[in-house]
Write a protein that holds these residues in place. Structure first.
Motif, PDB file in Angstrom:
ATOM      1  N   TYR A 103       7.068   5.628   4.545  1.00  0.00           N
ATOM      2  CA  TYR A 103       6.645   4.381   3.893  1.00  0.00           C
ATOM      3  C   TYR A 103       6.001   3.454   4.905  1.00  0.00           C
ATOM      4  O   TYR A 103       4.937   2.878   4.649  1.00  0.00           O
ATOM      5  CB  TYR A 103       7.853   3.705   3.252  1.00  0.00           C
ATOM      6  CG  TYR A 103       7.559   2.326   2.751  1.00  0.00           C
ATOM      7  CD1 TYR A 103       6.749   2.143   1.632  1.00  0.00           C
ATOM      8  CD2 TYR A 103       8.046   1.202   3.390  1.00  0.00           C
ATOM      9  CE1 TYR A 103       6.447   0.901   1.179  1.00  0.00           C
ATOM     10  CE2 TYR A 103       7.752  -0.052   2.947  1.00  0.00           C
ATOM     11  CZ  TYR A 103       6.955  -0.205   1.844  1.00  0.00           C
ATOM     12  OH  TYR A 103       6.649  -1.455   1.391  1.00  0.00           O
ATOM     13  N   LEU A 107       2.360   2.160   5.020  1.00  0.00           N
ATOM     14  CA  LEU A 107       2.085   0.722   4.996  1.00  0.00           C
ATOM     15  C   LEU A 107       1.101   0.344   6.095  1.00  0.00           C
ATOM     16  O   LEU A 107       0.166  -0.440   5.856  1.00  0.00           O
ATOM     17  CB  LEU A 107       3.400  -0.035   5.170  1.00  0.00           C
ATOM     18  CG  LEU A 107       3.276  -1.534   4.941  1.00  0.00           C
ATOM     19  CD1 LEU A 107       3.021  -1.798   3.484  1.00  0.00           C
ATOM     20  CD2 LEU A 107       4.529  -2.229   5.391  1.00  0.00           C
ATOM     21  N   LYS A 110      -2.203   1.444   5.011  1.00  0.00           N
ATOM     22  CA  LYS A 110      -2.700   0.559   3.947  1.00  0.00           C
ATOM     23  C   LYS A 110      -3.159  -0.767   4.545  1.00  0.00           C
ATOM     24  O   LYS A 110      -4.196  -1.317   4.167  1.00  0.00           O
ATOM     25  CB  LYS A 110      -1.582   0.349   2.936  1.00  0.00           C
ATOM     26  CG  LYS A 110      -1.812  -0.732   1.929  1.00  0.00           C
ATOM     27  CD  LYS A 110      -2.480  -0.205   0.706  1.00  0.00           C
ATOM     28  CE  LYS A 110      -2.838  -1.356  -0.205  1.00  0.00           C
ATOM     29  NZ  LYS A 110      -3.583  -0.962  -1.347  1.00  0.00           N
ATOM     30  N   ASN A 111      -2.355  -1.265   5.490  1.00  0.00           N
ATOM     31  CA  ASN A 111      -2.711  -2.525   6.123  1.00  0.00           C
ATOM     32  C   ASN A 111      -4.052  -2.412   6.839  1.00  0.00           C
ATOM     33  O   ASN A 111      -4.895  -3.307   6.734  1.00  0.00           O
ATOM     34  CB  ASN A 111      -1.630  -2.928   7.124  1.00  0.00           C
ATOM     35  CG  ASN A 111      -0.449  -3.538   6.426  1.00  0.00           C
ATOM     36  OD1 ASN A 111      -0.531  -3.883   5.249  1.00  0.00           O
ATOM     37  ND2 ASN A 111       0.651  -3.663   7.126  1.00  0.00           N
ATOM     38  N   VAL A 114      -6.668  -2.412   4.234  1.00  0.00           N
ATOM     39  CA  VAL A 114      -6.877  -3.729   3.638  1.00  0.00           C
ATOM     40  C   VAL A 114      -7.599  -4.634   4.620  1.00  0.00           C
ATOM     41  O   VAL A 114      -8.523  -5.363   4.263  1.00  0.00           O
ATOM     42  CB  VAL A 114      -5.524  -4.330   3.218  1.00  0.00           C
ATOM     43  CG1 VAL A 114      -5.659  -5.789   2.939  1.00  0.00           C
ATOM     44  CG2 VAL A 114      -5.006  -3.623   2.004  1.00  0.00           C
TER      45      VAL A 114
ATOM     46  N   GLN B 287       8.080  -7.034  -2.377  1.00  0.00           N
ATOM     47  CA  GLN B 287       7.658  -5.647  -2.167  1.00  0.00           C
ATOM     48  C   GLN B 287       6.275  -5.419  -2.755  1.00  0.00           C
ATOM     49  O   GLN B 287       5.429  -4.768  -2.149  1.00  0.00           O
ATOM     50  CB  GLN B 287       8.672  -4.724  -2.832  1.00  0.00           C
ATOM     51  CG  GLN B 287       8.447  -3.263  -2.555  1.00  0.00           C
ATOM     52  CD  GLN B 287       9.012  -2.873  -1.209  1.00  0.00           C
ATOM     53  OE1 GLN B 287      10.174  -3.097  -0.952  1.00  0.00           O
ATOM     54  NE2 GLN B 287       8.190  -2.312  -0.365  1.00  0.00           N
ATOM     55  N   VAL B 290       3.805  -6.865  -0.469  1.00  0.00           N
ATOM     56  CA  VAL B 290       3.692  -6.046   0.748  1.00  0.00           C
ATOM     57  C   VAL B 290       2.886  -4.786   0.451  1.00  0.00           C
ATOM     58  O   VAL B 290       1.992  -4.409   1.211  1.00  0.00           O
ATOM     59  CB  VAL B 290       5.097  -5.680   1.271  1.00  0.00           C
ATOM     60  CG1 VAL B 290       4.994  -4.621   2.337  1.00  0.00           C
ATOM     61  CG2 VAL B 290       5.778  -6.900   1.830  1.00  0.00           C
ATOM     62  N   ASN B 291       3.175  -4.144  -0.670  1.00  0.00           N
ATOM     63  CA  ASN B 291       2.485  -2.904  -1.004  1.00  0.00           C
ATOM     64  C   ASN B 291       1.007  -3.123  -1.259  1.00  0.00           C
ATOM     65  O   ASN B 291       0.197  -2.222  -1.078  1.00  0.00           O
ATOM     66  CB  ASN B 291       3.128  -2.257  -2.230  1.00  0.00           C
ATOM     67  CG  ASN B 291       4.482  -1.697  -1.913  1.00  0.00           C
ATOM     68  OD1 ASN B 291       4.884  -1.670  -0.756  1.00  0.00           O
ATOM     69  ND2 ASN B 291       5.205  -1.272  -2.915  1.00  0.00           N
ATOM     70  N   ALA B 292       0.662  -4.333  -1.722  1.00  0.00           N
ATOM     71  CA  ALA B 292      -0.757  -4.609  -1.951  1.00  0.00           C
ATOM     72  C   ALA B 292      -1.473  -4.943  -0.646  1.00  0.00           C
ATOM     73  O   ALA B 292      -2.646  -5.280  -0.649  1.00  0.00           O
ATOM     74  CB  ALA B 292      -0.906  -5.743  -2.934  1.00  0.00           C
ATOM     75  N   GLY B 293      -0.749  -4.881   0.470  1.00  0.00           N
ATOM     76  CA  GLY B 293      -1.374  -5.221   1.758  1.00  0.00           C
ATOM     77  C   GLY B 293      -1.429  -6.711   2.005  1.00  0.00           C
ATOM     78  O   GLY B 293      -2.217  -7.180   2.823  1.00  0.00           O
TER      79      GLY B 293
END
Lengths: 339, 507
Positions: A103, A107, A110-111, A114, B287, B290-293
């Motif tokens: 995870y 993340l 993903k970061n 983004v 959460q 956070v998951n959406a960045g």
């Protein structure tokens, strides 16, 4: 006889005593042996009873001990199972190290993504803004050029921006050449098109107020007071214009609706006197029932229920075939047969 | 005298009035003229002009009054005391749109200064008239009315409730849907002002269907509109979990994050505030963000901005990290800790520093791993300096102390703890020594390092009351070492040695 009996007498006492002693000894011996016998028997009984009780007690104790041992064993085993299960459960569902790691890796990815898209988006916005700014400036210079279009050099006389002392004309000169001058009409239109709901605080901005008329305008104009009066005169339409054509109908409708609204009960009270006059007409059962004669022949003349007819097949004429024309167009000889 | 001459007198009078009112309106735009105008008794002169026969003069008089009342609350109070408001409210229902605009402007200017003045505006029945103006066709009138309503509702819950009771909310929601940007902006601002006071008021706004329309305007290019939209969404979502979930369900999220790159700092601030208000409610909502960045973008935006614009971002990081260990780890993984450490250095205001310290404490309090991440960013000495600094405010000291305590109680990263041994005051020192006493018995390498780095010497120099927790911890550290070493590092050991040298008699 006397001396004999005396001797007897003397012996008798002695013999009595001896007999008594013998009897007492015997009795004593017998009783003691009996008591000893009883004691022995009691000991036997007690021995057996105590042995029995002790065995029962022992058995019970062994059972309890065994039970405790078993319970301990089971508990220990249960703890082992629970330990395994809890460890498994926690590792799988509550604190799954690998899932957490995955995870967190996801993340970070993903970061990154983004952040990159945000950067791109910001870059795009910046470009757009710059583009917009450039466009605005271009428009401004264009307007400037339009306004100063009269400074364009003519065939005969060079303009301000086309100095003969320079090698090449100013860029404004080129721009002015490429566009048309601003027309007076356009300016006026622009001035008129001021939107009252333009963005921004419309009140705090200092807008130039309309000029105050200083004196009576020259020319055959009317007095401003009368003009104003004329302008702000309230509209006085004729009665014909002021009222609608359907006024009467509307008024009736309104009246009816008002009545309907204002009525408290739907069935109006009938007067109590002359009750027989207000009797309501009641229809006979025959006329009110739905079982009535068909109107066939009085109202309509064709069968209305087409479904009734649908089951029947249409007539077909059945003829025996006539062989007369079978050989029409054919020759009787096989040689010249026409196919 | 002819008729013309008679009329000329009137004409001159009207001209003079017009000129007077217009000049006053012009003068009132400049703040330096206000005092002079006030001293000259301008209010008593303008008041009869509100009832003038000529509409232009009426309007301009109202405009001048509004500009005067806009400047300071003394003048606004003078307008209230001059009994001008009932007249304005009356004409708000009667006159043409220009006059309505001007009258709404006066009401807005009066109502913006204080709750008392706004209450005075409400008391003269302005709300109903203003709500009626919201139904007007002209967008300018609607804008003025919405602005006045917003200014009234901004002060407190009661006034806001009064605005809601007048039925303004559905009409404001209709105003958001109008094409004019200015009107949208002001209606959104008014909705934000209404919903900020209590959950019930926010629920009223939500029930009128505002969220869907507000969410549609997130990607509008107009900056000022975006500011108001995000402010309204933030104010709605701050009250309860349900409201926050409704905001989230309107699919605000990935789109709102894009606005964190907006050039306008107020837009950024309002977006971060919205994210903070949503994230603070539950771990699930956090959460989701956070998951959406969201955390990464917020951290970036914290890095790009300065001062108060940073504050909501910092608090958002704290709230997210406070919910659970995993979320705190997510903040660490998104490189939040170095950014917060930078904030702690760069910012000069105490409340921002306090928020940063709080956020760091929330991140570091979960596990040794978290505490290590925080300690590795070299935050602890800075926090300690803020705590011991006499210049820092009481709140900052309290927050830094709490943060230090919660981080230290989990921290097993000894290199970061070493410097604290030399600097920390006793109330922090006990936690530091406690951590050493927990780690040293189990780690031989650390024991060795502790001696060579001079930590053991420092520990011997600590004056602890016998029987206290600190003393116990020191004893347990000492028990990890041979007695000679402990004695060697005890203060005053050299004198004892010298005494022994003197006392020694060679045979």
């Amino acid at each position: 006889m006397w001396p004999h009996s005396r001797a007897d007498e003397e012996r008798r006492v002695k013999e009595d005593r001896a007999a008594l002693r013998i009897q007492s000894w015997f009795r004593g011996t017998r009783l003691r042996s009996y008591l000893r016998h009883l004691q022995r028997k009691a000991t036997i009984i007690q021995k057996i009873w105590r042995g029995y009780i002790a065995r029962v007690y022992f058995r019970k104790k062994v059972k309890v001990q065994c039970f405790v041992m078993k319970m301990n064993f089971y508990n220990e085993m249960a703890v082992r199972i629970q330990k395994r299960w809890k460890g498994y459960y926690v590792r799988k569902y509550v604190h799954n190290y690998y899932a957490r790691k995955r995870y967190l890796e996801g993340l970070t990815k993903k970061n990154e993504q983004v952040r990159r898209t945000m950067e791109e988006f910001a870059e795009m916005q910046r470009n757009e803004r710059e583009h917009h700014q450039v466009e605005c400036e271009e428009q401004k210079t264009c307007l400037q050029a339009q306004r100063m279009h009269f400074l364009l050099s003519t065939h005969q006389i060079p303009g301000v921006f086309n100095s003969p002392y320079r090698d090449f004309p100013h860029e404004m000169e080129l721009q002015m050449k490429s566009i048309k001058p601003l027309l007076v009409k356009d300016i006026q239109q622009k001035r008129q098109a001021m939107d009252p709901s333009a963005p921004g605080d419309t009140f705090l901005k200092t807008r130039p107020l309309p000029p105050i008329p200083s004196k009576k305008p020259q020319g055959p104009f009317r007095d401003p007071a009368t003009v104003l009066q004329q302008r702000y005169r309230p509209l006085e339409p004729t009665l014909r214009v002021a009222t609608s054509i359907t006024d009467l109908e509307e008024a009736r409708e309104e009246l009816r609706r008002g009545e309907w609204r204002g009525r408290i009960i739907d069935h109006a009270f009938q007067p109590f006197s002359h009750a027989h006059k207000n009797k309501k007409y009641e229809r006979s059962i025959h006329t009110t029932s739905s079982f009535e004669r068909l109107a066939y022949g009085t109202v309509y003349f064709r069968e209305e229920n087409q479904e009734k007819l649908r089951g029947k097949k249409p007539f077909k004429s059945i003829f025996t075939t006539c062989n007369v024309f079978d050989k029409f167009g054919q020759l009787y000889s096989n040689a010249g047969k026409i196919v | 005298m002819s008729q013309r001459q008679v009329l000329q007198v009137f004409e001159q009078y009207q001209k003079a009035r017009t000129q007077f009112v217009q000049t006053i309106a012009e003068l009132a735009t400049r703040p330096q003229n206000i005092e002079t105008l006030q001293n000259a008794g301008v209010l008593s002169l303008l008041r009869p002009l509100l009832l003038d026969v000529v509409p232009t003069i009426q309007q301009t008089a109202a405009l001048a009054l509004g500009r005067l009342a806009n400047h300071n609350d003394d003048l606004a109070e003078a307008v209230v005391k001059g009994d001008v408001l009932p007249q304005l409210v009356y004409s708000l229902a009667e006159q043409n749109r220009f006059y309505k605009k001007a009258a709404a402007f006066v009401l807005r200017a009066v109502g913006k200064h204080s709750p008392q003045l706004a209450q005075a505006v409400v008391d003269c029945g302005a709300l109903d008239a203003l709500v009626a103006c919201l139904e007007e066709f002209d967008p300018g009138v609607k804008e003025a009315a919405a602005w006045a309503l917003g200014n009234i509702a901004r002060h407190n819950g009661e006034l806001s409730q009064a605005v809601v009771d007048a039925g303004a909310v559905p009409l404001l929601v209709l105003c958001i849907q109008e094409p004019e940007l200015a009107l949208k902006r002001i209606a959104a601002s008014a909705l934000s002002d209404v919903s900020k006071h209590s959950p019930e008021l926010a629920q009223t706004v939500v029930d009128a269907g505002a969220i869907a329309h507000l969410a549609q305007m997130i990607l509008n290019p107009d900056t000022k509109l975006k500011r108001q939209v995000f402010s309204a969404l933030g104010q709605i979502s701050k009250h309860s979990v349900d409201l926050a979930e409704m905001v989230v369900e309107a699919e605000v999220f990935p789109a709102a994050l894009a606005c964190l790159k907006d050039p306008d700092e107020y837009v950024r601030k309002n977006v971060t505030t919205l994210i903070r208000e949503v994230a603070k409610h539950t771990p699930e909502l956090s959460q989701l963000i956070v998951n959406a960045g969201g955390v990464a973008t917020v951290i970036d935006s914290v890095g790009e901005s300065q001062g108060n614009v940073r504050l909501p971002g910092i608090m958002m990081l704290g709230y997210v990290a406070a919910h659970s260990e995993n979320l705190a780890m997510a903040v660490i993984v998104s490189k939040g800790v170095p950014q917060l450490a930078i904030c702690l250095v760069e910012e000069s205001e105490d409340h921002i520093k306090a928020a940063t310290a709080w956020a760091l404490g929330q991140i570091g309090r979960h596990s040794p791993e978290h505490a290590r991440a925080v300690a590795a960013a070299n935050v602890l000495p800075r926090l300690l300096r803020l705590y011991t600094d006499t210049e820092s405010s009481e709140d900052l000291q309290l927050k830094t102390k709490k943060a230090l305590k919660s981080i230290l109680q989990k921290c097993t990263y000894l290199p970061a703890l070493e410097p604290l041994l030399h600097e920390a005051p006793s109330d922090i020192l006990k936690h530091v020594v406690g951590q050493f006493s927990k780690v040293l018995p189990h780690d031989s390498k650390a024991r060795r390092l502790f001696v060579t780095s001079g930590g053991l010497k420092k520990v011997q120099e600590i004056k602890a009351e016998p029987g206290s927790l600190l003393q116990e911890n020191i004893n347990s550290i000492n028990s990890c070492y041979p007695e000679e070493i402990v004695r060697y590092y005890s203060p005053g050991y050299s004198e004892i040695l010298l005494e022994r040298v003197e006392a020694y008699q060679p045979t």
